[in-house]
Design a protein around this motif. Structure first.
Motif, PDB file in Angstrom:
ATOM      1  N   ALA A  33      36.715 -18.556 -30.160  1.00 25.38           N
ATOM      2  CA  ALA A  33      37.688 -18.263 -31.392  1.00 25.38           C
ATOM      3  C   ALA A  33      38.454 -17.115 -31.301  1.00 25.38           C
ATOM      4  CB  ALA A  33      37.450 -18.639 -32.345  1.00 25.38           C
ATOM      5  N   TYR A  34      39.167 -17.053 -31.453  1.00 26.63           N
ATOM      6  CA  TYR A  34      40.300 -14.991 -31.811  1.00 26.63           C
ATOM      7  C   TYR A  34      41.006 -15.257 -33.131  1.00 26.63           C
ATOM      8  CZ  TYR A  34      44.737 -17.690 -30.837  1.00 26.63           C
ATOM      9  OH  TYR A  34      45.186 -18.404 -30.914  1.00 26.63           O
ATOM     10  N   GLN A  35      40.881 -14.290 -32.949  1.00 28.90           N
ATOM     11  CA  GLN A  35      40.950 -13.948 -34.633  1.00 28.90           C
ATOM     12  C   GLN A  35      42.681 -13.265 -34.704  1.00 28.90           C
ATOM     13  OE1 GLN A  35      38.150 -11.038 -36.613  1.00 28.90           O
ATOM     14  NE2 GLN A  35      39.139 -11.415 -38.596  1.00 28.90           N
ATOM     15  N   THR A  36      43.537 -13.544 -35.720  1.00 28.28           N
ATOM     16  CA  THR A  36      44.767 -13.807 -36.297  1.00 28.28           C
ATOM     17  C   THR A  36      44.498 -12.860 -37.917  1.00 28.28           C
ATOM     18  OG1 THR A  36      45.133 -15.284 -36.577  1.00 28.28           O
ATOM     19  CG2 THR A  36      45.821 -15.024 -34.412  1.00 28.28           C
ATOM     20  N   PRO A  68      41.668 -10.168 -29.497  1.00 27.55           N
ATOM     21  CA  PRO A  68      39.698 -10.470 -29.064  1.00 27.55           C
ATOM     22  C   PRO A  68      39.150 -11.570 -28.894  1.00 27.55           C
ATOM     23  CG  PRO A  68      40.291  -9.164 -30.810  1.00 27.55           C
ATOM     24  CD  PRO A  68      41.299  -9.528 -30.425  1.00 27.55           C
ATOM     25  N   VAL A  69      38.323 -11.744 -28.565  1.00 27.58           N
ATOM     26  CA  VAL A  69      37.676 -13.481 -28.307  1.00 27.58           C
ATOM     27  C   VAL A  69      36.238 -13.184 -28.385  1.00 27.58           C
ATOM     28  CG1 VAL A  69      37.028 -14.950 -26.767  1.00 27.58           C
ATOM     29  CG2 VAL A  69      38.818 -13.882 -26.851  1.00 27.58           C
ATOM     30  N   TYR A  70      35.981 -13.573 -29.740  1.00 27.07           N
ATOM     31  CA  TYR A  70      35.031 -13.885 -30.122  1.00 27.07           C
ATOM     32  C   TYR A  70      34.436 -15.456 -30.183  1.00 27.07           C
ATOM     33  CZ  TYR A  70      36.991  -9.774 -33.002  1.00 27.07           C
ATOM     34  OH  TYR A  70      37.491  -9.335 -33.202  1.00 27.07           O
ATOM     35  N   SER A  77      29.182 -29.417 -36.765  1.00 24.48           N
ATOM     36  CA  SER A  77      31.007 -29.667 -38.029  1.00 24.48           C
ATOM     37  C   SER A  77      31.330 -28.115 -38.560  1.00 24.48           C
ATOM     38  CB  SER A  77      30.555 -30.999 -38.743  1.00 24.48           C
ATOM     39  OG  SER A  77      28.949 -29.823 -40.150  1.00 24.48           O
ATOM     40  N   ALA A  78      30.970 -27.401 -38.101  1.00 27.12           N
ATOM     41  CA  ALA A  78      31.461 -26.108 -39.431  1.00 27.12           C
ATOM     42  C   ALA A  78      32.853 -25.417 -38.702  1.00 27.12           C
ATOM     43  CB  ALA A  78      30.067 -24.883 -39.087  1.00 27.12           C
ATOM     44  N   PRO A  79      33.590 -24.504 -38.942  1.00 19.38           N
ATOM     45  CA  PRO A  79      34.464 -23.922 -38.132  1.00 19.38           C
ATOM     46  C   PRO A  79      33.827 -22.859 -37.426  1.00 19.38           C
ATOM     47  CG  PRO A  79      34.842 -23.529 -40.049  1.00 19.38           C
ATOM     48  CD  PRO A  79      33.927 -24.641 -40.219  1.00 19.38           C
ATOM     49  N   ALA A  80      34.600 -22.611 -36.584  1.00 17.39           N
ATOM     50  CA  ALA A  80      34.216 -21.541 -35.478  1.00 17.39           C
ATOM     51  C   ALA A  80      34.504 -20.500 -36.549  1.00 17.39           C
ATOM     52  CB  ALA A  80      34.866 -20.691 -33.898  1.00 17.39           C
ATOM     53  N   GLN A  81      33.112 -19.225 -36.301  1.00 18.34           N
ATOM     54  CA  GLN A  81      33.170 -18.013 -37.017  1.00 18.34           C
ATOM     55  C   GLN A  81      33.635 -16.827 -36.086  1.00 18.34           C
ATOM     56  OE1 GLN A  81      29.499 -17.630 -39.018  1.00 18.34           O
ATOM     57  NE2 GLN A  81      30.316 -19.196 -40.260  1.00 18.34           N
ATOM     58  N   CYS A  82      34.442 -16.007 -35.813  1.00 16.65           N
ATOM     59  CA  CYS A  82      34.503 -14.135 -35.392  1.00 16.65           C
ATOM     60  C   CYS A  82      33.745 -13.659 -35.763  1.00 16.65           C
ATOM     61  CB  CYS A  82      35.718 -14.305 -35.712  1.00 16.65           C
ATOM     62  SG  CYS A  82      37.165 -14.982 -35.110  1.00 16.65           S
ATOM     63  N   ALA A  83      32.655 -13.548 -35.193  1.00 15.41           N
ATOM     64  CA  ALA A  83      30.961 -12.857 -35.829  1.00 15.41           C
ATOM     65  C   ALA A  83      31.005 -11.800 -33.741  1.00 15.41           C
ATOM     66  CB  ALA A  83      30.053 -13.748 -35.406  1.00 15.41           C
TER      67      ALA A  83
END
Length: 97
Positions: A33-36, A68-70, A77-83
Protein backbone atom coordinates in the motif's frame (compact mmCIF):
# COMPACT_ATOMS: atom_id res chain seq x y z
CA UNK A 1 -18.94 -55.10 19.14
CA UNK A 2 -19.13 -55.58 15.35
CA UNK A 3 -20.94 -52.25 14.94
CA UNK A 4 -18.27 -50.54 17.03
CA UNK A 5 -15.52 -51.91 14.77
CA UNK A 6 -17.39 -50.61 11.73
CA UNK A 7 -18.39 -47.21 13.10
CA UNK A 8 -15.05 -46.27 14.72
CA UNK A 9 -13.04 -46.01 11.44
CA UNK A 10 -15.87 -44.03 9.86
CA UNK A 11 -15.88 -41.60 12.78
CA UNK A 12 -12.10 -41.20 12.56
CA UNK A 13 -12.37 -40.42 8.85
CA UNK A 14 -15.11 -37.84 9.40
CA UNK A 15 -13.17 -36.26 12.29
CA UNK A 16 -9.93 -35.92 10.25
CA UNK A 17 -11.90 -34.50 7.32
CA UNK A 18 -13.48 -31.87 9.59
CA UNK A 19 -10.15 -30.95 11.20
CA UNK A 20 -8.52 -30.39 7.80
CA UNK A 21 -10.78 -27.36 7.27
CA UNK A 22 -9.92 -25.92 10.68
CA UNK A 23 -6.22 -25.41 9.91
CA UNK A 24 -4.74 -21.91 9.73
CA UNK A 25 -2.29 -22.24 6.86
CA UNK A 26 -2.86 -19.34 4.46
CA UNK A 27 -4.74 -16.88 6.62
CA UNK A 28 -2.05 -14.16 6.42
CA UNK A 29 -0.73 -12.52 3.25
CA UNK A 30 1.70 -9.72 2.42
CA UNK A 31 -0.12 -6.68 1.08
CA UNK A 32 1.37 -3.52 -0.42
CA UNK A 33 0.00 0.00 0.00
CA UNK A 34 1.00 3.64 -0.30
CA UNK A 35 0.11 6.31 2.22
CA UNK A 36 -1.66 9.57 1.35
CA UNK A 37 -1.95 11.55 4.56
CA UNK A 38 -3.64 9.18 7.01
CA UNK A 39 -5.08 6.80 4.35
CA UNK A 40 -3.39 3.58 3.20
CA UNK A 41 -4.37 2.77 -0.39
CA UNK A 42 -3.83 -0.87 -1.30
CA UNK A 43 -1.84 -1.84 -4.41
CA UNK A 44 -2.47 -4.98 -6.47
CA UNK A 45 1.19 -6.06 -6.37
CA UNK A 46 4.66 -4.96 -5.34
CA UNK A 47 5.67 -2.09 -7.68
CA UNK A 48 9.35 -2.44 -6.70
CA UNK A 49 10.33 -6.13 -6.94
CA UNK A 50 14.13 -5.62 -6.67
CA UNK A 51 15.45 -4.75 -3.21
CA UNK A 52 18.07 -2.03 -2.70
CA UNK A 53 19.15 0.97 -0.62
CA UNK A 54 16.29 3.33 -1.63
CA UNK A 55 12.69 3.54 -0.43
CA UNK A 56 10.15 2.52 -3.06
CA UNK A 57 7.91 5.41 -4.12
CA UNK A 58 4.92 5.58 -6.46
CA UNK A 59 3.05 8.28 -8.36
CA UNK A 60 -0.67 7.59 -8.53
CA UNK A 61 -2.67 8.59 -11.59
CA UNK A 62 -5.59 9.51 -9.31
CA UNK A 63 -3.87 10.81 -6.14
CA UNK A 64 -0.64 12.34 -7.43
CA UNK A 65 2.51 11.71 -5.47
CA UNK A 66 5.19 10.62 -4.98
CA UNK A 67 4.19 8.45 -2.01
CA UNK A 68 6.30 5.84 -0.16
CA UNK A 69 5.22 2.20 -0.50
CA UNK A 70 4.71 0.01 2.55
CA UNK A 71 4.18 -3.70 3.11
CA UNK A 72 2.28 -5.45 5.87
CA UNK A 73 1.66 -9.05 6.84
CA UNK A 74 -2.07 -8.98 7.53
CA UNK A 75 -5.10 -11.23 7.60
CA UNK A 76 -6.45 -12.19 4.18
CA UNK A 77 -9.69 -10.26 4.72
CA UNK A 78 -8.12 -7.24 6.47
CA UNK A 79 -7.14 -4.04 4.64
CA UNK A 80 -3.48 -3.30 4.03
CA UNK A 81 -1.62 -1.31 6.68
CA UNK A 82 1.25 1.11 6.15
CA UNK A 83 3.79 -0.60 8.39
CA UNK A 84 7.21 -1.31 6.80
CA UNK A 85 8.76 0.67 3.96
CA UNK A 86 9.59 -1.34 0.82
CA UNK A 87 13.26 -1.09 -0.27
CA UNK A 88 14.24 -0.79 -3.95
CA UNK A 89 17.32 -0.29 -6.09
CA UNK A 90 15.78 2.49 -8.24
CA UNK A 91 15.23 5.93 -6.63
CA UNK A 92 12.72 7.08 -9.30
CA UNK A 93 8.98 6.69 -8.55
CA UNK A 94 6.84 4.06 -10.28
CA UNK A 95 3.56 5.04 -11.97
CA UNK A 96 0.51 3.15 -10.58
CA UNK A 97 -3.21 3.46 -11.35
Amino acid sequence: MKKFKLILPALVFVFTFAISFASVSDMFVIKYAYQTGSDCIELAENPCPVSGPFTCTVISSTNGGPFPVYLSDVDLSAPAQCATAVPTNDPSPVLVP
